[in-house]
Scaffold this motif. Sequence first.
Motif, short mmCIF file in Angstrom:
data_model
loop_
_atom_site.label_atom_id
_atom_site.label_comp_id
_atom_site.label_asym_id
_atom_site.label_seq_id
_atom_site.Cartn_x
_atom_site.Cartn_y
_atom_site.Cartn_z
N PHE A 1 0.87 -1.18 0.00
CA PHE A 1 0.00 0.00 0.00
C PHE A 1 0.90 1.22 0.00
CE2 PHE A 1 -2.51 3.17 2.56
CZ PHE A 1 -3.46 3.43 1.58
N HIS A 2 0.69 2.11 -0.94
CA HIS A 2 1.56 3.28 -1.09
C HIS A 2 0.76 4.56 -1.04
CE1 HIS A 2 3.15 6.37 -3.99
NE2 HIS A 2 4.07 6.37 -3.05
N LEU A 3 1.30 5.55 -0.34
CA LEU A 3 0.73 6.88 -0.34
C LEU A 3 1.86 7.89 -0.50
CD1 LEU A 3 -1.93 6.99 2.55
CD2 LEU A 3 -2.37 7.18 0.10
N PRO A 4 1.73 8.84 -1.42
CA PRO A 4 2.74 9.89 -1.50
C PRO A 4 2.60 10.84 -0.32
CG PRO A 4 0.94 10.34 -3.02
CD PRO A 4 0.68 8.98 -2.44
N ARG A 5 3.71 11.35 0.17
CA ARG A 5 3.66 12.31 1.27
C ARG A 5 3.26 13.68 0.71
NH1 ARG A 5 6.14 13.30 6.43
NH2 ARG A 5 7.31 11.35 6.39
N LYS A 6 2.21 14.23 1.27
CA LYS A 6 1.75 15.54 0.81
C LYS A 6 2.55 16.63 1.50
CE LYS A 6 -2.98 13.95 -0.11
NZ LYS A 6 -4.42 14.12 0.21
N HIS A 7 3.06 17.55 0.72
CA HIS A 7 3.87 18.64 1.27
C HIS A 7 3.04 19.92 1.30
CE1 HIS A 7 7.58 16.31 1.38
NE2 HIS A 7 7.27 15.84 0.19
N ASN A 8 2.62 20.27 2.50
CA ASN A 8 1.85 21.49 2.72
C ASN A 8 2.80 22.58 3.18
OD1 ASN A 8 0.30 23.55 4.16
ND2 ASN A 8 -1.45 22.19 3.89
N PRO A 9 2.94 23.68 2.42
CA PRO A 9 3.88 24.75 2.79
C PRO A 9 3.69 25.27 4.21
CG PRO A 9 3.04 25.10 0.57
CD PRO A 9 2.23 23.98 1.16
N LYS A 10 2.44 25.41 4.64
CA LYS A 10 2.18 25.92 5.98
C LYS A 10 2.64 24.93 7.05
CE LYS A 10 -1.77 28.81 4.66
NZ LYS A 10 -3.21 29.08 4.87
N LEU A 11 2.35 23.64 6.82
CA LEU A 11 2.77 22.62 7.78
C LEU A 11 4.29 22.50 7.80
CD1 LEU A 11 0.18 19.73 7.31
CD2 LEU A 11 0.27 21.46 9.10
N THR A 12 4.90 22.65 6.63
CA THR A 12 6.36 22.58 6.55
C THR A 12 7.01 23.66 7.41
OG1 THR A 12 6.25 21.68 4.30
CG2 THR A 12 8.35 22.65 4.99
N LYS A 13 6.42 24.85 7.40
CA LYS A 13 6.94 25.94 8.23
C LYS A 13 6.75 25.63 9.72
CE LYS A 13 6.29 29.67 4.86
NZ LYS A 13 5.58 30.94 4.56
N LEU A 14 5.58 25.07 10.05
CA LEU A 14 5.30 24.75 11.45
C LEU A 14 6.24 23.67 11.97
CD1 LEU A 14 1.39 24.73 11.50
CD2 LEU A 14 2.91 26.44 12.50
N LYS A 15 6.65 22.75 11.08
CA LYS A 15 7.53 21.66 11.49
C LYS A 15 8.94 22.15 11.82
CE LYS A 15 5.22 18.01 8.88
NZ LYS A 15 5.33 17.07 7.73
N LYS A 16 9.23 23.39 11.52
CA LYS A 16 10.55 23.94 11.83
C LYS A 16 10.56 24.69 13.15
CE LYS A 16 11.79 24.43 6.93
NZ LYS A 16 12.17 25.38 5.85
N ILE A 17 9.39 24.83 13.76
CA ILE A 17 9.28 25.58 15.02
C ILE A 17 9.33 24.61 16.20
CG2 ILE A 17 7.89 27.19 16.37
CD1 ILE A 17 6.52 28.02 13.78
N PRO A 18 10.36 24.70 17.05
CA PRO A 18 10.45 23.81 18.22
C PRO A 18 9.19 23.87 19.07
CG PRO A 18 12.50 25.02 17.93
CD PRO A 18 11.51 25.63 16.96
N PHE A 19 8.81 22.73 19.64
CA PHE A 19 7.63 22.55 20.49
C PHE A 19 6.32 22.52 19.70
CE2 PHE A 19 10.88 24.72 23.07
CZ PHE A 19 11.14 23.70 23.97
N ILE A 20 6.26 23.27 18.59
CA ILE A 20 5.07 23.21 17.73
C ILE A 20 5.20 22.03 16.77
CG2 ILE A 20 3.72 24.40 15.97
CD1 ILE A 20 3.47 25.67 18.70
N ARG A 21 6.41 21.80 16.28
CA ARG A 21 6.63 20.77 15.26
C ARG A 21 6.24 19.38 15.75
NH1 ARG A 21 13.29 20.89 15.26
NH2 ARG A 21 13.60 20.31 17.44
N GLY A 22 6.39 19.14 17.04
CA GLY A 22 6.03 17.82 17.58
C GLY A 22 4.54 17.55 17.46
#
Length: 312
Positions: free
Chosen positions: A40-61
Amino acid sequence: MSNEQKPVFGGQAVVEGVMFGGKNHYVTAIRRKDQSIDYFHLPRKHNPKLTKLKKIPFIRGIVAIIESSGNGTKHLNFSTDRYDVDPSEDVQLEEKEPSKMTMILGVAAIGILSFLFGKFIFTLVPAFLAEFFKPVISGHVAQILLESFFKLLLLLGYIYFVSLTPLIKRVFQYHGAEHKVINAFENGKDITVENVQAQSRLHYRCGSSFILFTVFVGLFLYLLFPTDSFIERILSRIALIPVVLGISFEVLQLTNKLRNIPVLKYLGLPGLWLQLLTTKEPTDDQVEVAIYSFKELKRREEESEKAILAAD
């Protein structure tokens, strides 16, 4: 090639299989009733807003947890639908209509809600139990310690008893196979059954460690909030759930970075000890399934990287 130069892969055990995720793809491999391997395969969706949030410590988790809960449920749903069904019956599976709940919320949303519901249970039940013993064990620090003790007891008891069921025991074996494959890859070994089986079934970056860290992080955070009023106690616990999750994720990342440093590597030991419950030694057949999943993911990841380079 050092560990820092290698791509980082994560994974999750499913029913009769393993899911691995990379930069651009998620792949699950399961062993079917006829012993064949299904994917079963799913491509990872890259959301620009989520990508930015993933760079913020404590929020990214928090973002990572919600994302993995939703995505992991899709793969778990695939495995539970097919693992004990003969491939000749797949057409019937595809013709089945999804339940109304699935149509309304979607599989991913159900996974997220299930995670949040479980987190509320493991957060609030210990608070109720500690409050019940307040006439006997009073005092702010004593109450927080008692609450954390009940939370740890509830966590360990739950894991132990579910692990006694044959189905969950096999899932825990696949969990061990997932860790062994990741360890073999990170240690620069050829991904063969023999090499993978020689690896540890424990890993510093495991979600089991994260769950345990929420208990310890919660203990220290709760010391800062009053327990005199039961209502205030419950409200503070609910409000602190995202804070506890965010800090625990950072602790998990930190212990993973320190795992090769003498003395400091012991900070991650409690999480590894918990994995002695949440993982079991896999059979060669189970490791073989995990290898199929990992190699298929790597193939797709390499194809995506080549496509990106060609486009540039």
